[in-house]
Design a protein around this motif. Structure first.
Motif, PDB file in Angstrom:
ATOM      1  N   PRO A 138     138.675 151.021 105.833  1.00 38.63           N
ATOM      2  CA  PRO A 138     138.838 152.381 106.348  1.00 38.63           C
ATOM      3  C   PRO A 138     139.724 153.216 105.434  1.00 38.63           C
ATOM      4  O   PRO A 138     140.679 152.709 104.834  1.00 38.63           O
ATOM      5  N   GLU A 139     139.407 154.472 105.310  1.00 37.88           N
ATOM      6  CA  GLU A 139     140.238 155.377 104.526  1.00 37.88           C
ATOM      7  C   GLU A 139     141.487 155.736 105.320  1.00 37.88           C
ATOM      8  O   GLU A 139     141.526 155.645 106.533  1.00 37.88           O
ATOM      9  N   GLY A 140     142.529 156.125 104.601  1.00 35.82           N
ATOM     10  CA  GLY A 140     143.753 156.571 105.264  1.00 35.82           C
ATOM     11  C   GLY A 140     144.795 155.492 105.451  1.00 35.82           C
ATOM     12  O   GLY A 140     145.867 155.765 106.009  1.00 35.82           O
ATOM     13  N   LEU A 141     144.531 154.248 105.006  1.00 34.29           N
ATOM     14  CA  LEU A 141     145.542 153.206 105.114  1.00 34.29           C
ATOM     15  C   LEU A 141     146.685 153.480 104.143  1.00 34.29           C
ATOM     16  O   LEU A 141     146.491 154.061 103.075  1.00 34.29           O
ATOM     17  N   ASP A 142     147.878 153.060 104.522  1.00 25.31           N
ATOM     18  CA  ASP A 142     149.052 153.200 103.662  1.00 25.31           C
ATOM     19  C   ASP A 142     149.053 152.047 102.667  1.00 25.31           C
ATOM     20  O   ASP A 142     149.269 150.890 103.044  1.00 25.31           O
ATOM     21  N   ASP A 143     148.825 152.335 101.385  1.00 27.71           N
ATOM     22  CA  ASP A 143     148.732 151.275 100.382  1.00 27.71           C
ATOM     23  C   ASP A 143     150.033 150.487 100.248  1.00 27.71           C
ATOM     24  O   ASP A 143     150.018 149.337  99.805  1.00 27.71           O
ATOM     25  N   ALA A 144     151.153 151.092 100.614  1.00 26.22           N
ATOM     26  CA  ALA A 144     152.440 150.392 100.547  1.00 26.22           C
ATOM     27  C   ALA A 144     152.553 149.324 101.632  1.00 26.22           C
ATOM     28  O   ALA A 144     153.440 148.472 101.571  1.00 26.22           O
ATOM     29  N   LYS A 145     151.681 149.372 102.624  1.00 27.37           N
ATOM     30  CA  LYS A 145     151.696 148.396 103.716  1.00 27.37           C
ATOM     31  C   LYS A 145     150.502 147.452 103.630  1.00 27.37           C
ATOM     32  O   LYS A 145     150.025 146.937 104.636  1.00 27.37           O
ATOM     33  N   SER A 146     150.039 147.217 102.410  1.00 26.67           N
ATOM     34  CA  SER A 146     148.841 146.385 102.224  1.00 26.67           C
ATOM     35  C   SER A 146     149.048 144.972 102.732  1.00 26.67           C
ATOM     36  O   SER A 146     148.116 144.357 103.273  1.00 26.67           O
ATOM     37  N   TYR A 147     150.251 144.421 102.567  1.00 29.04           N
ATOM     38  CA  TYR A 147     150.525 143.059 103.027  1.00 29.04           C
ATOM     39  C   TYR A 147     150.246 142.943 104.526  1.00 29.04           C
ATOM     40  O   TYR A 147     149.543 142.030 104.969  1.00 29.04           O
ATOM     41  N   GLU A 148     150.771 143.876 105.300  1.00 30.64           N
ATOM     42  CA  GLU A 148     150.543 143.853 106.746  1.00 30.64           C
ATOM     43  C   GLU A 148     149.073 144.082 107.074  1.00 30.64           C
ATOM     44  O   GLU A 148     148.517 143.425 107.969  1.00 30.64           O
ATOM     45  N   ASP A 149     148.432 144.988 106.352  1.00 32.10           N
ATOM     46  CA  ASP A 149     147.030 145.298 106.651  1.00 32.10           C
ATOM     47  C   ASP A 149     146.100 144.133 106.336  1.00 32.10           C
ATOM     48  O   ASP A 149     145.076 143.944 107.011  1.00 32.10           O
ATOM     49  N   ILE A 150     146.443 143.333 105.323  1.00 36.71           N
ATOM     50  CA  ILE A 150     145.634 142.144 105.040  1.00 36.71           C
ATOM     51  C   ILE A 150     145.782 141.141 106.182  1.00 36.71           C
ATOM     52  O   ILE A 150     144.797 140.577 106.676  1.00 36.71           O
ATOM     53  N   PRO A 246     158.600 137.864 106.736  1.00 34.80           N
ATOM     54  CA  PRO A 246     158.557 138.360 108.124  1.00 34.80           C
ATOM     55  C   PRO A 246     158.181 139.835 108.217  1.00 34.80           C
ATOM     56  O   PRO A 246     158.534 140.650 107.349  1.00 34.80           O
ATOM     57  N   VAL A 247     157.459 140.169 109.278  1.00 35.08           N
ATOM     58  CA  VAL A 247     157.058 141.544 109.577  1.00 35.08           C
ATOM     59  C   VAL A 247     157.698 141.930 110.914  1.00 35.08           C
ATOM     60  O   VAL A 247     158.408 141.144 111.532  1.00 35.08           O
ATOM     61  N   ALA A 254     150.517 141.446 116.964  1.00 36.11           N
ATOM     62  CA  ALA A 254     149.155 141.934 116.767  1.00 36.11           C
ATOM     63  C   ALA A 254     148.333 140.971 115.907  1.00 36.11           C
ATOM     64  O   ALA A 254     147.154 140.733 116.174  1.00 36.11           O
ATOM     65  N   VAL A 255     148.953 140.410 114.872  1.00 38.03           N
ATOM     66  CA  VAL A 255     148.260 139.446 114.014  1.00 38.03           C
ATOM     67  C   VAL A 255     147.865 138.209 114.816  1.00 38.03           C
ATOM     68  O   VAL A 255     146.728 137.735 114.759  1.00 38.03           O
ATOM     69  N   ARG A 256     148.798 137.692 115.602  1.00 39.22           N
ATOM     70  CA  ARG A 256     148.537 136.490 116.388  1.00 39.22           C
ATOM     71  C   ARG A 256     147.464 136.737 117.457  1.00 39.22           C
ATOM     72  O   ARG A 256     146.608 135.885 117.714  1.00 39.22           O
ATOM     73  N   GLU A 257     147.503 137.907 118.073  1.00 36.97           N
ATOM     74  CA  GLU A 257     146.499 138.237 119.083  1.00 36.97           C
ATOM     75  C   GLU A 257     145.111 138.339 118.468  1.00 36.97           C
ATOM     76  O   GLU A 257     144.128 137.809 119.013  1.00 36.97           O
ATOM     77  N   LYS A 258     145.034 138.985 117.323  1.00 34.21           N
ATOM     78  CA  LYS A 258     143.735 139.155 116.659  1.00 34.21           C
ATOM     79  C   LYS A 258     143.162 137.810 116.228  1.00 34.21           C
ATOM     80  O   LYS A 258     141.970 137.546 116.383  1.00 34.21           O
ATOM     81  N   LEU A 259     144.023 136.941 115.698  1.00 29.09           N
ATOM     82  CA  LEU A 259     143.563 135.616 115.276  1.00 29.09           C
ATOM     83  C   LEU A 259     143.090 134.791 116.468  1.00 29.09           C
ATOM     84  O   LEU A 259     142.062 134.110 116.400  1.00 29.09           O
ATOM     85  N   ALA A 260     143.832 134.842 117.569  1.00 36.02           N
ATOM     86  CA  ALA A 260     143.450 134.074 118.754  1.00 36.02           C
ATOM     87  C   ALA A 260     142.105 134.545 119.292  1.00 36.02           C
ATOM     88  O   ALA A 260     141.258 133.728 119.686  1.00 36.02           O
ATOM     89  N   SER A 261     141.883 135.859 119.301  1.00 36.92           N
ATOM     90  CA  SER A 261     140.625 136.403 119.785  1.00 36.92           C
ATOM     91  C   SER A 261     139.450 135.938 118.916  1.00 36.92           C
ATOM     92  O   SER A 261     138.405 135.526 119.423  1.00 36.92           O
ATOM     93  N   ALA A 262     139.637 136.012 117.597  1.00 38.00           N
ATOM     94  CA  ALA A 262     138.570 135.593 116.681  1.00 38.00           C
ATOM     95  C   ALA A 262     138.296 134.094 116.801  1.00 38.00           C
ATOM     96  O   ALA A 262     137.134 133.658 116.836  1.00 38.00           O
TER      97      ALA A 262
END
Length: 333
Positions: A138-150, A246-247, A254-262
């Protein structure tokens, strides 16, 4: 600059992969370094012949015995000599002859970026079906927060679209044992997470490559249990990085929830009730809603008979969610 091409038993695809590299239109030199891991299907002989035909542009790294994916990648990357390294695995190919030119220009203009990637098509080999621009960011992501977005799965970074600074990559490979640890079945995720800590990650919002979707690969299989094992390992890798770098508590949850759902979906398809129970409980513990989907997946994981009963309900629910998102997007615009 260099292009790293890791290959093992890619005979039906390797020639096209090599061709797309040789056909790149650039005003700088490009050397293709092929890591050939003792294929048994004729790939080895073919890439040696390609090297013979293009000695100034192709260099093959190989050995007398199979060394495995991690070691093959490391030795091929170590053989690179250019300022930048791009990736194209032996069963994929690039769709845009200006891919390298565009990405080098981006990194030359943005010195605070460690890597750049792009969107890509998917080609389902068995069905001979091309899904255009189906793997995108998606466009509009903050490139400085790429670690979290990955970690969150918002920034999908496909290996065949990536170009990285070689000096940053070498620093990662020298200091991060995760990139060579064979307990992780994947190798690319570690590299992108580490590089995203050294600098920003950018995306060229164009479709520059095409990923061949094969029936059997590290992250794709007809065997649901094999896939479940792979994605359970991917989940553990994410947990490892949540501890290593750490984040915020919100992103962690949010990361843990998304992983559990998948993983709940993979446990359902693998008919693994123990994994389904664990993932549904973790999903709820992270704040996930106990929806009908969660109940159906957990119940359906008990047997293939139950799975067949709930499959139509889950399909309808998925279609409804897609429609709902589309309607929301229409009104938000």
């Amino acid at each position: 600059m260099n292009v790293v091409m890791i290959t093992y038993n890619h005979r039906p695809y390797i020639e096209r992969a090599v061709e797309c590299v040789l056909n790149q239109e650039t005003d700088f030199g490009v050397e293709l370094v092929i890591g050939e891991d003792c294929s048994t299907d004729g790939t080895h002989e073919l890439v040696i012949d390609l090297q013979r035909r293009h000695p100034e542009r192709i260099r093959v790294i190989t050995s007398e015995r199979n060394v495995g994916a991690h070691s093959n990648a490391l030795r091929t990357e170590a053989a690179c000599r250019g300022k930048y390294i791009a990736y194209c695995e032996g069963d994929d190919y690039w769709s845009d002859p200006l891919k390298l030119a565009k990405q080098v220009a981006f990194l030359e203009e943005h010195s605070d970026y460690s890597l750049v990637h792009s969107h890509c098509h998917r080609y389902f080999v068995e069905k001979k079906r091309l899904e255009r621009n189906s793997l995108r960011v998606p466009e509009g992501l903050d490139d400085a927060k790429s670690y979290e977005d990955i970690l969150l799965g918002r920034r999908l970074m496909m290996t065949l679209t990536v170009m990285a600074r070689r000096d940053h990559l070498l620093r990662v490979l020298e200091t991060c044992p995760e990139c060579s640890d064979p307990k992780w079945p994947m190798g690319d995720t570690q590299r992108w997470l580490e590089l995203a800590r050294l600098g920003k990650a950018g995306c060229i919002h164009e479709t520059l490559a095409t990923k061949n979707m094969l029936c059997e690969s590290a992250s794709s299989s007809q065997d649901a249990r094999k896939l479940l094992r792979f994605f359970l390992a991917a989940r553990e890798l994410h947990f490892h990085y949540l501890e290593k770098y750490p984040v915020s508590a919100e992103v962690n949850r949010a990361v843990r929830e998304k992983l559990a759902s998948a993983l709940l979906g993979h446990a359902y398809r693998a008919c693994d009730p123990a994994a389904a129970d664990a993932m549904s409980e973790d999903y709820v513990a992270q704040g996930g809603c106990v929806s009908w989907r969660v109940r159906w997946l957990r119940w359906g994981s008990r047997s293939s008979f139950r799975q067949r009963l709930v499959a139509p309900l889950i399909q309808v629910e998925m279609l409804w969610r897609r429609l709902h998102r589309r309607i929301q997007g229409t009104f938000s615009n």
